[in-house]
Scaffold this motif. Structure first.
Motif, mmCIF file in Angstrom:
data_model
loop_
_atom_site.group_PDB
_atom_site.id
_atom_site.type_symbol
_atom_site.label_atom_id
_atom_site.label_comp_id
_atom_site.label_asym_id
_atom_site.label_seq_id
_atom_site.Cartn_x
_atom_site.Cartn_y
_atom_site.Cartn_z
ATOM 1 N N ALA A 97 -7.416 1.687 -5.209
ATOM 2 C CA ALA A 97 -6.257 1.016 -4.894
ATOM 3 C C ALA A 97 -5.085 1.976 -4.781
ATOM 4 N N ALA A 98 -4.272 1.991 -4.038
ATOM 5 C CA ALA A 98 -2.912 3.038 -3.896
ATOM 6 C C ALA A 98 -2.315 2.704 -5.234
ATOM 7 N N THR A 99 -1.749 3.678 -5.940
ATOM 8 C CA THR A 99 -1.032 3.447 -7.052
ATOM 9 C C THR A 99 0.536 3.622 -6.609
ATOM 10 N N GLY A 100 1.276 2.521 -6.941
ATOM 11 C CA GLY A 100 2.766 2.595 -6.638
ATOM 12 C C GLY A 100 3.246 1.504 -6.158
ATOM 13 N N GLU A 101 4.180 1.591 -5.584
ATOM 14 C CA GLU A 101 4.865 0.388 -4.774
ATOM 15 C C GLU A 101 5.282 0.752 -3.264
ATOM 16 N N PHE A 102 4.905 -0.209 -2.398
ATOM 17 C CA PHE A 102 5.260 0.082 -0.980
ATOM 18 C C PHE A 102 6.148 -0.936 -0.850
ATOM 19 N N ARG A 103 7.642 -0.651 -0.402
ATOM 20 C CA ARG A 103 8.515 -1.605 -0.088
ATOM 21 C C ARG A 103 8.961 -1.774 1.322
ATOM 22 N N TYR A 104 9.630 -2.970 1.647
ATOM 23 C CA TYR A 104 9.889 -3.327 2.888
ATOM 24 C C TYR A 104 10.967 -4.307 2.900
ATOM 25 N N THR A 105 11.606 -4.456 4.260
ATOM 26 C CA THR A 105 12.752 -5.467 4.127
ATOM 27 C C THR A 105 12.258 -6.459 5.246
ATOM 28 N N TYR A 106 12.597 -7.823 4.848
ATOM 29 C CA TYR A 106 12.563 -8.590 5.996
ATOM 30 C C TYR A 106 13.614 -9.787 5.973
ATOM 31 N N TYR A 107 13.613 -10.546 6.703
ATOM 32 C CA TYR A 107 14.760 -11.745 6.863
ATOM 33 C C TYR A 107 14.202 -12.901 6.506
ATOM 34 N N ASP A 108 14.796 -13.623 5.355
ATOM 35 C CA ASP A 108 13.990 -14.820 4.726
ATOM 36 C C ASP A 108 14.309 -16.042 5.570
ATOM 37 N N ASP A 109 13.925 -17.376 5.236
ATOM 38 C CA ASP A 109 13.993 -18.306 5.914
ATOM 39 C C ASP A 109 15.589 -19.012 6.271
ATOM 40 N N PHE A 110 16.690 -18.239 5.463
ATOM 41 C CA PHE A 110 17.854 -18.471 5.799
ATOM 42 C C PHE A 110 18.669 -17.451 6.664
ATOM 43 N N GLY A 111 17.966 -16.481 7.087
ATOM 44 C CA GLY A 111 18.415 -15.272 7.879
ATOM 45 C C GLY A 111 19.032 -14.367 7.088
ATOM 46 N N ASN A 112 18.725 -14.176 5.934
ATOM 47 C CA ASN A 112 19.282 -13.217 5.067
ATOM 48 C C ASN A 112 18.333 -11.998 4.752
ATOM 49 N N ARG A 113 18.748 -10.742 4.589
ATOM 50 C CA ARG A 113 17.733 -9.894 4.271
ATOM 51 C C ARG A 113 17.363 -9.882 2.840
ATOM 52 N N ALA A 114 16.056 -9.745 2.950
ATOM 53 C CA ALA A 114 15.267 -9.833 1.473
ATOM 54 C C ALA A 114 14.447 -8.601 1.509
ATOM 55 N N ALA A 115 14.035 -8.361 0.414
ATOM 56 C CA ALA A 115 13.196 -7.081 -0.140
ATOM 57 C C ALA A 115 11.813 -7.732 -0.489
ATOM 58 N N GLY A 116 10.708 -7.032 0.174
ATOM 59 C CA GLY A 116 9.448 -7.427 -0.175
ATOM 60 C C GLY A 116 8.713 -6.064 -0.617
ATOM 61 N N VAL A 117 7.789 -6.393 -1.599
ATOM 62 C CA VAL A 117 7.050 -5.261 -2.400
ATOM 63 C C VAL A 117 5.610 -5.434 -2.435
ATOM 64 N N LEU A 118 4.821 -4.361 -2.494
ATOM 65 C CA LEU A 118 3.430 -4.356 -2.472
ATOM 66 C C LEU A 118 3.111 -3.524 -3.714
ATOM 67 N N VAL A 119 2.848 -4.032 -4.749
ATOM 68 C CA VAL A 119 2.447 -3.053 -6.223
ATOM 69 C C VAL A 119 1.046 -2.806 -6.136
ATOM 70 N N ASP A 120 0.585 -1.422 -6.374
ATOM 71 C CA ASP A 120 -0.681 -0.866 -6.324
ATOM 72 C C ASP A 120 -1.708 -1.718 -5.338
ATOM 73 N N PRO A 121 -1.298 -1.611 -4.110
ATOM 74 C CA PRO A 121 -2.099 -2.473 -3.092
ATOM 75 C C PRO A 121 -3.529 -1.696 -2.778
ATOM 76 N N ASP A 122 -4.623 -2.542 -2.383
ATOM 77 C CA ASP A 122 -5.738 -2.342 -2.210
ATOM 78 C C ASP A 122 -6.047 -1.246 -1.124
ATOM 79 N N SER A 123 -6.785 -0.170 -1.302
ATOM 80 C CA SER A 123 -7.002 0.634 -0.361
ATOM 81 C C SER A 123 -8.058 0.313 0.778
ATOM 82 N N ARG A 124 -7.889 0.769 1.860
ATOM 83 C CA ARG A 124 -8.918 0.712 3.076
ATOM 84 C C ARG A 124 -9.221 -0.825 3.469
ATOM 85 N N GLY A 125 -8.303 -1.539 2.841
ATOM 86 C CA GLY A 125 -8.441 -2.937 3.657
ATOM 87 C C GLY A 125 -6.877 -3.447 4.142
#
Length: 116
Positions: free
Chosen positions: A28-56
């Motif tokens: 697994a990668a160690t740390g956080e991967f952050r991104y921004t997306y629009y939620d169901d109401f059209g508002n900017r929201a923050a997304g995060v993957l914590v310690d994501p699996d590697s090579r998948g």
């Protein structure tokens, strides 16, 4: 049976038992991967993957369906691995890489990623 042969067999058996019983560490990668997306109401929201699996391939859950959601954007790679991001779900489409500590602008769109 000679003593040295018994000891060798016992040592080999113990080694095999130890290898079989050790848990296999998931890569697994160690740390956080952050991104921004629009939620169901059209508002900017923050997304995060914590310690994501590697090579998948990881499809970002908030933007998985191109028919109903806009892609995520403005990724920030706070993991210890290089990330390759894809414009489509399931690691399909155009791709871009971001090294550890890297950030990209709102113009970089993504729906899935693979960590090295």
């Amino acid at each position: 049976m000679p003593t040295y042969l018994r000891r060798s067999i016992a040592a080999a058996a113990a080694s095999i038992a130890l290898v079989v019983t050790l848990p296999h560490a998931a890569s697994a990668a160690t740390g956080e991967f952050r991104y921004t997306y629009y939620d169901d109401f059209g508002n900017r929201a923050a997304g995060v993957l914590v310690d994501p699996d590697s090579r998948g391939c990881v499809t970002l859950p908030e933007v998985a369906d191109p028919d109903t959601t806009e892609p995520a954007f403005a990724p920030q790679n706070f993991t210890d691995s290089t990330v390759t991001m894809f414009t489509g779900p399931d690691c399909d489409g155009d791709y871009y890489s971001l090294r550890p500590g890297g950030r990209a602008s709102d113009r970089l769109k993504l729906r899935s990623a693979v960590f090295s």
